[in-house]
Motif scaffolding. Structure first.
Motif, PDB file in Angstrom:
ATOM      1  N   PRO A   1       0.799  -1.072   0.130  1.00 28.96           N
ATOM      2  CA  PRO A   1      -0.038  -0.162   0.134  1.00 28.96           C
ATOM      3  C   PRO A   1       1.001   1.202   0.075  1.00 28.96           C
ATOM      4  CG  PRO A   1       0.060  -0.880   2.254  1.00 28.96           C
ATOM      5  CD  PRO A   1       0.965  -1.748   1.297  1.00 28.96           C
TER       6      PRO A   1
ATOM      7  N   ARG B   1       0.617   5.743  -0.364  1.00 26.94           N
ATOM      8  CA  ARG B   1      -0.273   6.924  -0.733  1.00 26.94           C
ATOM      9  C   ARG B   1      -1.502   6.727  -1.429  1.00 26.94           C
ATOM     10  NH1 ARG B   1       4.794  11.041  -2.902  1.00 26.94           N
ATOM     11  NH2 ARG B   1       6.191  10.232  -1.415  1.00 26.94           N
TER      12      ARG B   1
ATOM     13  N   SER C   1      -2.820   4.130  -2.929  1.00 28.26           N
ATOM     14  CA  SER C   1      -2.986   3.098  -3.957  1.00 28.26           C
ATOM     15  C   SER C   1      -2.313   1.600  -3.456  1.00 28.26           C
ATOM     16  CB  SER C   1      -2.040   3.674  -5.151  1.00 28.26           C
ATOM     17  OG  SER C   1      -2.931   4.662  -5.865  1.00 28.26           O
TER      18      SER C   1
ATOM     19  N   TYR D   1      -0.019  -1.468  -4.697  1.00 31.15           N
ATOM     20  CA  TYR D   1       0.983  -1.949  -5.913  1.00 31.15           C
ATOM     21  C   TYR D   1       0.966  -3.313  -5.710  1.00 31.15           C
ATOM     22  CZ  TYR D   1       2.058   3.032  -6.666  1.00 31.15           C
ATOM     23  OH  TYR D   1       2.041   4.536  -6.748  1.00 31.15           O
TER      24      TYR D   1
ATOM     25  N   ASP E   1       1.196  -1.527 -14.980  1.00 31.57           N
ATOM     26  CA  ASP E   1      -0.270  -2.071 -15.698  1.00 31.57           C
ATOM     27  C   ASP E   1      -0.018  -2.475 -17.115  1.00 31.57           C
ATOM     28  OD1 ASP E   1      -1.695  -1.655 -13.288  1.00 31.57           O
ATOM     29  OD2 ASP E   1      -1.500   0.919 -13.597  1.00 31.57           O
TER      30      ASP E   1
ATOM     31  N   ALA F   1       1.329   6.858  -8.046  1.00 28.64           N
ATOM     32  CA  ALA F   1      -0.158   7.005  -8.659  1.00 28.64           C
ATOM     33  C   ALA F   1      -0.895   7.747  -7.544  1.00 28.64           C
ATOM     34  CB  ALA F   1      -0.876   5.774  -8.533  1.00 28.64           C
ATOM     35  N   THR F   2      -1.744   8.606  -8.157  1.00 24.26           N
ATOM     36  CA  THR F   2      -2.611   9.603  -7.588  1.00 24.26           C
ATOM     37  C   THR F   2      -3.963   9.051  -7.577  1.00 24.26           C
ATOM     38  OG1 THR F   2      -2.636  11.065  -9.311  1.00 24.26           O
ATOM     39  CG2 THR F   2      -1.142  11.618  -7.660  1.00 24.26           C
ATOM     40  N   ASP F   3      -4.393   7.975  -8.149  1.00 26.46           N
ATOM     41  CA  ASP F   3      -5.528   7.413  -8.472  1.00 26.46           C
ATOM     42  C   ASP F   3      -6.520   6.607  -7.299  1.00 26.46           C
ATOM     43  OD1 ASP F   3      -4.127   5.212  -9.128  1.00 26.46           O
ATOM     44  OD2 ASP F   3      -4.822   5.152 -10.957  1.00 26.46           O
ATOM     45  N   LYS F   4      -5.499   6.292  -6.157  1.00 24.41           N
ATOM     46  CA  LYS F   4      -5.932   5.559  -5.275  1.00 24.41           C
ATOM     47  C   LYS F   4      -6.661   4.181  -5.718  1.00 24.41           C
ATOM     48  CE  LYS F   4      -6.364   9.252  -1.939  1.00 24.41           C
ATOM     49  NZ  LYS F   4      -4.768   9.608  -1.834  1.00 24.41           N
ATOM     50  N   LYS F   5      -6.050   3.651  -6.728  1.00 22.62           N
ATOM     51  CA  LYS F   5      -6.434   2.280  -7.329  1.00 22.62           C
ATOM     52  C   LYS F   5      -5.114   1.297  -7.121  1.00 22.62           C
ATOM     53  CE  LYS F   5      -9.752   3.855 -10.429  1.00 22.62           C
ATOM     54  NZ  LYS F   5     -10.000   4.598 -12.082  1.00 22.62           N
ATOM     55  N   LYS F   6      -5.574  -0.042  -7.683  1.00 20.50           N
ATOM     56  CA  LYS F   6      -4.712  -0.914  -7.760  1.00 20.50           C
ATOM     57  C   LYS F   6      -3.786  -0.975  -8.746  1.00 20.50           C
ATOM     58  CE  LYS F   6      -6.539  -4.242  -4.952  1.00 20.50           C
ATOM     59  NZ  LYS F   6      -7.819  -5.510  -4.820  1.00 20.50           N
ATOM     60  N   HIS F   7      -2.517  -1.214  -8.601  1.00 23.00           N
ATOM     61  CA  HIS F   7      -1.634  -1.061  -9.825  1.00 23.00           C
ATOM     62  C   HIS F   7      -0.808  -2.297 -10.121  1.00 23.00           C
ATOM     63  CE1 HIS F   7      -2.809   2.844 -11.127  1.00 23.00           C
ATOM     64  NE2 HIS F   7      -2.752   3.217  -9.432  1.00 23.00           N
TER      65      HIS F   7
END
Ligand code: GLC
Length: 799
Positions: free
Chosen positions: A748, A750, A752, A754, A774, A786-792
């Motif tokens: 984890p 920021r 997001s 990884y 990705d 990443a700033t999208d708070k998603k999974k990468h």
């Protein structure tokens, strides 16, 4: 395993024999209510701070004895035989199993056809819960009496230590509504000066209405008896009286009959509410009349540990490393943080600076938990920054800074300021939130200033005050607390500090340079830092390298410490490993220093802190020379120093050497023989194991409260697995054993997540050929955050 083993999924340590070499302990805590519990139910509880608010009695011989504890006595009313469901203190058990898990401990034992199981945990609402199950495994009816036993203190340990007679004089216990309610009318205030009413009310309640109770320990145990044969149990009678000013106890008695194969379940709950809060008290008493509510609390505790621990996980070819990083060492780091290093079986909290607690240790734990709980780490860092004086001196010994227990010593450890800087830099790398540098924090003596000022004030004396050779002064000790005599007259210099200050200055140049360019006084400050860093690099390399390794220090008398001609203490570990970590030595010299350290210090159990051990006390060197040879800093194998070594080897690109050192230290995955020799919990890092010079070479000492855990977690994830947030993006820089073909990390960062898979098709130890994020191939070495708070999904090919 001889004494026990990990469960298949690694989440529990299962102990199969009660006669472990020492009590193997778990910490049950919510960060306020702390309860230590061994595999046989011995242990004590306290609230926030052990000295201010002990709840149950600790005793002084806990290591050697099975008392005091959280006991449940069973009495067979047909035979009059007495034993304990939790095994201690009677130590009778035909089948035994204890499971230490995250936030709970379960002790199961069978004796005389009665199977007992007790699960202990600490709830979010400040209570210690015992979930008890008793089962008649026989085909005949059984008639038992059952007694719970909690020996109370209720505030003010120092009274207790001085002599219980006076301490008890102010306590009071009543039985009301199937609960025992306790209070103490006079205890020392946190400032240590005035006296106050103990600010809490204690309650002990149960889901099964008792048939009797006892509140007086002396009556329970009886004259000329011990806990092995207490009068109340032997005679099956309790007084059913309250207690004013006598030895306090909370004990319930139940008379229970069991049909063949019948089982019964109930709970015992010991909790605190604020003194005078009658509303909270009635609410808790009502809540814990229900066994189901107690069960729900256990489920909640287990779920919250699961969420916390499974946020950041690794999967490598090494199962034990995975169990260590994913569970036990991470658990230990969190426990260390939650307790603010307040107490373990070895150290009380009376002088935490010379024991487990203290400024650098609490910061170390904050760094350890950063990746899993950045907000909590921030709170710890800012709290600690407030534990210094406006003249830049740190309050090294801080029993419990978050509740403003006054420090017991100011400014006597010179390295503290740099640990604060390291923690802040780590925090910014982790979160990107550099505003922390400008956070207004007050000093102990009043004024408020931005946090960066605290750091620079703390560093000022390291930069401006120099010894004859230009190195920082050693004072009364640096990282090595026990080297406290060599610089006490203000002349002795520390080579290790020279390296450490160089490291801090380099870090400050980067961090302050990037984030504080608008502040006019920063520019000239950084110019001074740069000059000083260059100067230290020169001095350390030109004057402190003896041709084979780095010397350790110069004492007040002008003698060198840790040099070839020294009869004792000729070789110290710290400057060798930190010459690499700090980058002060060039690669060739750094490697030479590490090789020399292994040549001189490596044992099958890891590297000793120094060699040869001191045999006579020399006040001009310090207490290090008074410790038994091979123990403590005097040539023991100090765990944290080895993990510094692990990081140094990983930085030097030698992952196999790094893991070798780590494996020497960590008990997770150790052989039965080593566990038996080490004696301590096989799931917990300890401060040190005895070195060669001790009669007990390989024996462990001081469990739980050690920065080793934080450094293992951080060191393995950031430097061996190489998943390192930097100020410029996420760096993936593995330093692993060549045989590893791949590993995976869920990191984890920021907001997001990884999911990183590192493949090593050509079996190298270092070097990254390609990175895909990705599915897209990266052209830079560092992955932008990443700033999208998603999974990468990140795929890394080494080569
Ligand atoms: C103990 C202290 C730690 C210190 C080390 C070496 O582990 O808790 O702060 O650095 O000893 O002296």
């Amino acid at each position: 395993m001889h004494y026990g083993h990990f469960s298949d999924n690694g989440k529990e340590y299962i102990i199969r024999r009660w006669d472990t070499p020492k009590p193997w302990v778990n910490y049950l805590t919510n960060g306020r209510f702390h309860s230590m519990i061994s595999h046989i139910g011995s242990g004590h509880s306290y609230y926030l701070d052990f000295e201010l608010n002990p709840i149950t009695f600790r005793g002084n011989q806990q290591l050697l004895e099975a008392v005091p504890g959280k006991f449940l006595y069973l009495r067979d009313n047909e035979t009059d035989e007495v034993w304990n469901a939790n095994v201690a203190p009677c130590m009778k058990s035909e089948h035994f199993e204890a499971r230490h898990g995250f936030g709970y401990t379960t002790i199961s034992s069978t004796y005389n056809g009665i199977a007992a199981r007790i699960t202990y945990c600490v709830s979010e609402d400040d209570a210690e819960i015992w979930l008890v199950e008793l089962a008649n495994t026989t085909d005949r009816k059984r008639d038992l009496s059952v007694f719970s036993y909690s020996e109370l203190v209720m505030g003010e340990y120092s009274f207790e230590a001085l002599g219980p007679w006076f301490a008890h004089a102010m306590s009071s216990l009543r039985f009301e509504n199937d609960a025992i309610l306790g209070t103490k009318k006079f205890v020392k205030a946190p400032d240590g000066k005035s006296a106050i009413h103990w600010p809490y009310s204690l309650y002990v309640t149960t889901s099964l209405p008792p048939d009797g109770y006892e509140t007086n320990r002396d009556k329970f145990v009886g004259m000329y008896r011990t806990l092995l044969n207490p009068r109340a149990v032997a005679e099956n009678s309790v007084s059913n009286q309250g207690n004013d000013g006598e030895s306090p106890l909370a004990s319930f008695k139940w008379d229970l009959t069991f049909a063949p194969k019948e089982s019964k379940e109930f709970s015992v709950v010991t909790g605190l509410v604020s003194f005078g809060d009658t509303h909270a008290l009635s609410a808790r008493l009502a809540k814990y009349k229900s066994l189901d509510n107690a069960r729900k609390e256990l489920a909640r505790v287990q779920a919250s540990w699961k969420t916390l621990l499974e946020r950041f996980t690794v999967q490598t070819p090494d199962r034990f490393l995975d169990i260590d990083v994913n569970y036990w060492t991470k658990y230990q780091v969190v426990i260390n943080a939650l307790t603010w290093r307040n107490i373990n079986n070895y150290y009380g909290c009376f002088d935490p600076g010379s024991g487990a607690g203290g400024f650098r240790n609490i910061l170390c734990d904050a760094e350890g938990i950063l990746a899993i709980d950045p907000a909590d780490a921030r709170h710890r860092i800012v709290t600690l920054a407030g534990y210094m004086m406006s003249d830049g001196r740190m309050a090294h010994s801080t029993p419990r800074p978050d509740i403003h227990v006054p420090p017991t010593s100011i400014g006597h450890k010179v390295d503290d300021a740099i640990w604060l800087l390291i923690a802040v830099e780590d925090y910014i790398r982790e979160t990107g939130e550099h505003a922390i540098l400008r956070e207004e924090v007050s000093y102990l003596d009043g004024p408020t200033e931005p946090l960066w000022k605290h750091i620079t004030k703390g560093m000022a004396r390291l930069v401006n005050v120099k010894g004859q050779r230009g190195l920082p002064l050693l004072g009364t000790g640096d990282w090595n607390d026990a080297l406290n005599g060599a610089g006490k007259n203000g002349i002795g210099e520390s080579v290790w500090m020279g390296m450490f200050v160089f490291y801090g200055l380099t870090m400050a140049l980067d961090v302050f340079g990037r984030f504080l360019p608008d502040i006019p006084e920063v520019k000239p400050l950084l110019a001074r830092y740069k000059t000083r860093a260059e100067e230290l690099k020169r001095i350390v390399n030109d004057q402190c390298w003896n041709g084979e390794y780095f010397i350790r220090a110069f004492d007040d008398r002008g003698e060198t410490i840790g040099d070839k001609h020294c009869k004792e203490g000729a070789f110290y570990i710290e400057p060798q490993v930190w010459s690499v970590i700090t980058g002060i030595a060039d690669a060739t010299r750094g490697l030479a220093a590490l090789e020399a350290a292994e040549k001189h210090l490596l044992t099958p159990y890891g590297m000793q802190l120094l060699t040869p051990a001191y045999t006579e006390y020399d006040p001009g060197i310090g207490v290090i020379s008074a410790f038994g040879p091979g123990t403590h800093e005097n040539a023991a194998v100090f765990s944290q120093a080895n993990i510094f070594g692990m990081v140094a080897w990983a930085m030097a690109g030698k992952g196999d050497r790094a893991l070798n050192l780590y494996k020497c230290i960590t008990p997770i995955g150790m052989s039965d023989e080593r566990i038996a020799l080490r004696e301590l919990e096989p799931f917990v890092q300890c401060q040190y194991v005895d070195g060669h010079a001790s009669q007990h070479f390989g024996r462990g000492a001081c469990h739980w409260l050690t920065g080793t855990a934080a450094w293992i977690f951080k060191g393995l994830t950031e430097w061996v697995l190489g998943i390192r947030p930097t100020l410029d993006g996420l760096l993936i820089d593995p330093s692993i054993p060549a045989e590893w073909a791949f590993y995976e990390v869920k990191r984890p960062l920021r907001g997001s997540i990884y999911n990183i898979r590192v493949e090593n098709p050509t079996h190298v130890t270092r070097g990254v050929k390609e990175i895909f994020v990705d599915g897209k191939k990266m052209t830079t070495a560092r992955i932008p955050f990443a700033t999208d708070k998603k999974k990468h999904e990140v795929r890394v090919i080494m080569g």
